[in-house]
Design a protein around this motif. Structure first.
Motif, PDB file in Angstrom:
ATOM      1  N   GLY A 278       0.870  -1.323   0.083  1.00 26.68           N
ATOM      2  CA  GLY A 278       0.052  -0.032   0.043  1.00 26.68           C
ATOM      3  C   GLY A 278       0.834   1.278   0.117  1.00 26.68           C
ATOM      4  N   PRO A 279       0.183   2.293  -0.036  1.00 24.62           N
ATOM      5  CA  PRO A 279       0.729   3.563  -0.108  1.00 24.62           C
ATOM      6  C   PRO A 279       1.283   4.172   1.159  1.00 24.62           C
ATOM      7  CG  PRO A 279      -1.773   4.030   0.068  1.00 24.62           C
ATOM      8  CD  PRO A 279      -1.543   2.445   0.013  1.00 24.62           C
ATOM      9  N   VAL A 280       1.926   5.210   1.166  1.00 30.29           N
ATOM     10  CA  VAL A 280       2.643   5.927   2.257  1.00 30.29           C
ATOM     11  C   VAL A 280       2.051   7.505   1.984  1.00 30.29           C
ATOM     12  CG1 VAL A 280       4.154   4.206   3.051  1.00 30.29           C
ATOM     13  CG2 VAL A 280       4.929   6.319   1.352  1.00 30.29           C
ATOM     14  N   GLU A 281       2.310   8.269   2.991  1.00 38.51           N
ATOM     15  CA  GLU A 281       1.829   9.606   2.704  1.00 38.51           C
ATOM     16  C   GLU A 281       2.904  10.240   1.628  1.00 38.51           C
ATOM     17  OE1 GLU A 281       2.449  13.823   5.435  1.00 38.51           O
ATOM     18  OE2 GLU A 281       2.113  11.918   6.328  1.00 38.51           O
ATOM     19  N   GLY A 282       2.366  11.010   0.720  1.00 42.52           N
ATOM     20  CA  GLY A 282       3.273  11.644  -0.370  1.00 42.52           C
ATOM     21  C   GLY A 282       2.836  10.765  -1.580  1.00 42.52           C
ATOM     22  N   ASP A 283       2.412   9.435  -1.680  1.00 39.96           N
ATOM     23  CA  ASP A 283       2.466   8.566  -2.803  1.00 39.96           C
ATOM     24  C   ASP A 283       1.051   9.350  -3.729  1.00 39.96           C
ATOM     25  OD1 ASP A 283       4.450   7.014  -2.200  1.00 39.96           O
ATOM     26  OD2 ASP A 283       3.088   5.360  -1.944  1.00 39.96           O
ATOM     27  N   ARG A 284       1.339   8.729  -4.988  1.00 39.82           N
ATOM     28  CA  ARG A 284       0.153   9.051  -5.789  1.00 39.82           C
ATOM     29  C   ARG A 284      -0.602   7.777  -6.064  1.00 39.82           C
ATOM     30  NH1 ARG A 284       4.080  12.810  -8.633  1.00 39.82           N
ATOM     31  NH2 ARG A 284       4.934  10.813  -8.815  1.00 39.82           N
ATOM     32  N   GLU A 285      -1.920   7.811  -6.492  1.00 35.25           N
ATOM     33  CA  GLU A 285      -2.707   6.521  -7.093  1.00 35.25           C
ATOM     34  C   GLU A 285      -3.097   6.763  -8.405  1.00 35.25           C
ATOM     35  OE1 GLU A 285      -5.059   4.921  -4.496  1.00 35.25           O
ATOM     36  OE2 GLU A 285      -6.900   6.220  -5.275  1.00 35.25           O
TER      37      GLU A 285
ATOM     38  N   VAL B 183     -15.118  -1.946 -10.811  1.00 35.31           N
ATOM     39  CA  VAL B 183     -14.133  -2.999 -10.841  1.00 35.31           C
ATOM     40  C   VAL B 183     -12.729  -2.421 -11.578  1.00 35.31           C
ATOM     41  CG1 VAL B 183     -13.322  -5.425 -10.940  1.00 35.31           C
ATOM     42  CG2 VAL B 183     -15.754  -4.891 -10.290  1.00 35.31           C
ATOM     43  N   GLY B 184     -11.915  -2.436 -10.920  1.00 31.51           N
ATOM     44  CA  GLY B 184     -10.543  -2.231 -11.745  1.00 31.51           C
ATOM     45  C   GLY B 184      -9.312  -2.582 -11.222  1.00 31.51           C
ATOM     46  N   ILE B 185      -8.138  -1.753 -11.489  1.00 32.73           N
ATOM     47  CA  ILE B 185      -7.033  -1.990 -11.110  1.00 32.73           C
ATOM     48  C   ILE B 185      -6.269  -0.619 -10.930  1.00 32.73           C
ATOM     49  CG2 ILE B 185      -6.020  -2.104 -13.439  1.00 32.73           C
ATOM     50  CD1 ILE B 185      -4.011  -4.234 -12.372  1.00 32.73           C
ATOM     51  N   GLY B 186      -5.472  -0.717 -10.050  1.00 40.63           N
ATOM     52  CA  GLY B 186      -4.800   0.570  -9.755  1.00 40.63           C
ATOM     53  C   GLY B 186      -3.245   0.615  -9.237  1.00 40.63           C
ATOM     54  N   PHE B 187      -2.386   1.499  -9.052  1.00 44.49           N
ATOM     55  CA  PHE B 187      -1.126   1.573  -8.751  1.00 44.49           C
ATOM     56  C   PHE B 187      -0.734   2.819  -7.943  1.00 44.49           C
ATOM     57  CE2 PHE B 187      -1.957   0.259 -12.966  1.00 44.49           C
ATOM     58  CZ  PHE B 187      -1.455  -1.274 -13.185  1.00 44.49           C
ATOM     59  N   ASN B 188      -0.044   2.307  -6.904  1.00 50.81           N
ATOM     60  CA  ASN B 188       0.532   3.508  -6.380  1.00 50.81           C
ATOM     61  C   ASN B 188       2.293   3.863  -6.775  1.00 50.81           C
ATOM     62  OD1 ASN B 188      -0.985   1.845  -3.574  1.00 50.81           O
ATOM     63  ND2 ASN B 188      -1.425   3.985  -4.481  1.00 50.81           N
ATOM     64  N   PHE B 189       2.405   5.135  -6.594  1.00 55.01           N
ATOM     65  CA  PHE B 189       3.695   5.341  -7.117  1.00 55.01           C
ATOM     66  C   PHE B 189       4.375   6.867  -6.421  1.00 55.01           C
ATOM     67  CE2 PHE B 189       0.657   6.972 -10.358  1.00 55.01           C
ATOM     68  CZ  PHE B 189       1.184   8.360 -10.503  1.00 55.01           C
TER      69      PHE B 189
END
Length: 178
Positions: free
Chosen positions: A26-33, A172-178
């Motif tokens: 999962g994400p951390v503060e400052g990440d985008r999705e 329903v979908g797919i996602g990415f954190n970066f």
């Protein structure tokens, strides 16, 4: 010599494990999705049907809170006694979600506010509440299921009056954190 071998063995097995544990899911503060999701339906003989695609771009201002922008585009082909047409419409909205937990499963709740426009809809504003879950299949990649309830209004006075006449949207979908 035995002590040196034991220390080397310890360092080569424990330290990589600790570094992997720090990655987590999962994400951390400052990440985008960024996520892409779809929905669709059709009757049994495929004369009438619809499909839609939604894209989200969000920013985590806390590990468990994301704010972003969501764009949807929908198409419907409807044939009937008095109808024979294709309809396109879209919706643009801002959203704010709170995610629970820190495991691979991340349930969330949130809200949105935006505009709907196009063919076959009353161009108007809408407010929505949503709930869903993200399941992280990799450290920063997830699959998503979301259910939204949206109610539509032309001005602020309509907000209370139109809540019961809203619409459900499932995604329903797919996602990415970066």
């Amino acid at each position: 010599m035995k002590n040196t071998a034991a220390v080397i063995c310890f360092l080569t097995t424990v330290i990589p494990g600790l570094s992997m544990a720090q990655l987590g899911y999962g994400p951390v503060e400052g990440d985008r999705e960024l996520s892409v999701a779809g929905t669709g339906s059709s009757e049994s003989d495929f004369d009438n049907g619809s499909f839609g695609i939604t894209g989200d771009m969000g920013w985590y201002f806390r590990d468990n809170m994301v704010a972003g922008v969501r764009q949807s585009i929908n198409y419907a082909s409807i044939e009937g006694a008095s109808l024979n047409d294709d309809f396109w419409n879209g919706a643009t909205r801002g959203y704010l979600n709170y995610q629970f937990g820190s495991s691979q499963w991340r349930p969330f709740v949130g809200g949105s506010l935006g505009l709907i426009y196009g063919d076959g809809v009353n161009n108007s504003g809408f407010a929505g509440v949503e709930l869903g879950v993200k399941y992280y299949v990799l450290a920063k990649t997830y699959i998503l299921a979301r259910l939204d309830y949206q109610w539509f209004f032309d001005d602020a006075e309509d907000l209370d009056d139109t809540f019961d006449d809203g619409a459900w949207q499932n995604t329903v979908g797919i996602g990415f954190n970066f």
